[in-house]
Write an enzyme that holds these catalytic residues in place. Structure first.
Site, PDB file in Angstrom:
ATOM      1  N   HIS A   1       0.836  -1.197   0.000  1.00 16.92           N
ATOM      2  CA  HIS A   1       0.000   0.000   0.000  1.00 16.92           C
ATOM      3  C   HIS A   1       0.871   1.247   0.000  1.00 16.92           C
ATOM      4  O   HIS A   1       1.019   1.910  -1.016  1.00 16.92           O
ATOM      5  CB  HIS A   1      -0.936  -0.035   1.211  1.00 16.92           C
TER       6      HIS A   1
ATOM      7  N   CYS B   1      -0.249   0.516   9.631  1.00 20.00           N
ATOM      8  CA  CYS B   1      -0.465   1.874   9.133  1.00 20.00           C
ATOM      9  C   CYS B   1      -1.911   2.082   8.688  1.00 20.00           C
ATOM     10  O   CYS B   1      -2.589   2.998   9.134  1.00 20.00           O
ATOM     11  CB  CYS B   1       0.481   2.171   7.983  1.00 20.00           C
ATOM     12  N   HIS B   2      -2.387   1.214   7.789  1.00 20.23           N
ATOM     13  CA  HIS B   2      -3.724   1.427   7.260  1.00 20.23           C
ATOM     14  C   HIS B   2      -4.565   0.172   7.298  1.00 20.23           C
ATOM     15  O   HIS B   2      -5.605   0.080   6.650  1.00 20.23           O
ATOM     16  CB  HIS B   2      -3.651   1.967   5.829  1.00 20.23           C
ATOM     17  N   GLY B   3      -4.074  -0.857   8.020  1.00 22.60           N
ATOM     18  CA  GLY B   3      -4.913  -2.017   8.285  1.00 22.60           C
ATOM     19  C   GLY B   3      -5.066  -2.984   7.140  1.00 22.60           C
ATOM     20  O   GLY B   3      -6.162  -3.455   6.854  1.00 22.60           O
TER      21      GLY B   3
ATOM     22  N   PRO C   1      -6.444  -1.762   2.346  1.00 23.92           N
ATOM     23  CA  PRO C   1      -6.248  -0.956   1.135  1.00 23.92           C
ATOM     24  C   PRO C   1      -5.171  -1.457   0.183  1.00 23.92           C
ATOM     25  O   PRO C   1      -5.122  -0.998  -0.952  1.00 23.92           O
ATOM     26  CB  PRO C   1      -5.874   0.417   1.695  1.00 23.92           C
TER      27      PRO C   1
END
Lengths: 274, 66
Positions: free
Chosen positions: A219, A238-240, A253
């Protein structure tokens, strides 16, 4: 015609001109043998280097002897005689008749010698060219210290089953995961069609027991955490993004699976990445 | 027909074979020239090269490690 002839006869004094033949200004090369039978016409007193000097050699005519430069029927030719040139004698450089071999055999021998000299010079020249080019081209390749850093050797004995170990390789984290039989079976059974980046587990590992991937989230490049997330593999804090135990993206993501570098098992327990 | 004449007719006469002969000659030249140069270099620097003192280094290195 008649009138022209009559008129020109009246002006005969003015129109009188001659093309004189004077010795050529070419000096013989070297010591030419001057044969007495060839007559020299005259030697000009001074060297003629300029147009004026050349023109002053034109025949004088007319009132107060002006030089005839041009006019009807006036020849301004200034001829250099070339018949008095002495050709140098090259006999000294020629082979004596008894040495010269005019047979086909002798001709071939001479040509073979010439071509042999050419090839003899050409071969070292080609070698030199090749050496220079090789040197310049090889200077573009990576040096030995860079190549040494480009590879990493990992002793697999030190990694117990079910454990994920992180190494630093080319400035990036490298995950080496010793998968359990349970994980292997689970990842092999996943339906490829249901994945975001469809890739079968067997395409991502050489030995099902060992998973070697780069620990860089696809990502935004964070380092995922091992043995975390919903799918029992990796989880990017960070963003799962959730990755499974084969490093494939399952949720979150990230668009792609974790990258698998080139690696090979040199011996049974020695892994070389790079 | 002498040997030179045969060589001329079979090799030097055609440009293709002549170029081939030059390439082959360059190969042969390299095989002779490179070892000769290396031998000259080794002779001039004899006693200073790694191969000459490899045994000494191995003995010292082994002693230090132990």
């Amino acid at each position: 015609m008649q009138g022209v002839a009559a008129r020109s006869s009246g002006l005969a004094q003015v129109l009188k001109a001659t093309a004189r033949i004077v010795p050529s200004k070419v000096e013989p090369l070297g010591a030419a043998v001057i044969q007495e039978s060839l007559p020299f016409i005259e030697k000009p007193a001074s060297k003629t280097h300029s147009n004026y000097a050349l023109a002053s050699q034109l025949p004088p005519s007319g009132f107060l002897n002006p030089r005839v430069m041009s006019g009807i029927g006036v020849s301004c030719q200034y001829r250099l005689a070339h018949t008095d040139l002495q050709v140098p004698d090259f006999d000294y450089y020629r082979k004596a008749p008894k040495e010269a071999d005019d047979s086909i055999e002798g001709d071939n021998n001479r040509k073979a010698f010439t071509y042999l000299m050419l090839a003899g010079a050409g071969a070292p020249a080609l070698y030199g060219t090749k050496t220079v080019i090789t040197q310049f081209v090889s200077s573009m390749s990576a040096s030995a210290d860079v190549l040494a850093l480009a590879k990493i050797e990992i002793n697999l004995d030190e990694i117990p089953e079910g454990k994920n170990v992180t190494f630093k390789w080319r400035g990036k984290p490298l995950f080496v995961r010793h998968r359990t039989a349970e994980e292997v079976d689970k990842e092999a059974a996943v339906d490829v069609g249901s994945l975001r980046d469809p890739q079968h587990d067997t395409d991502r590992v050489k030995n099902p027991e060992w998973l070697i991937i780069l620990g860089v989230c696809t990502h935004l490049g964070c380092v995922p955490m091992a043995n975390a997330g919903d799918y029992g593999g990796y989880y990017c804090p960070c963003h799962g993004s959730h990755y499974d135990a084969s490093g494939r993206i399952r949720a979150g993501p990230a668009p792609l699976n974790l990258e698998v570098p080139y690696y090979e098992f040199v011996e049974d327990n020695l892994l070389v990445v790079g | 027909m002498s040997l030179v004449s045969v060589v001329y007719k079979s090799v030097f006469r055609r440009s293709s074979t002549f170029a081939l002969a030059i390439v082959a000659g360059a190969f042969g030249f390299e095989r002779i020239f490179d070892p000769t140069c290396d031998a000259v270099f080794a002779y001039i620097n004899r006693g200073k090269l790694y191969d000459d003192c490899k045994a000494t280094f191995a003995a010292q290195g082994g002693a230090e490690e132990e």
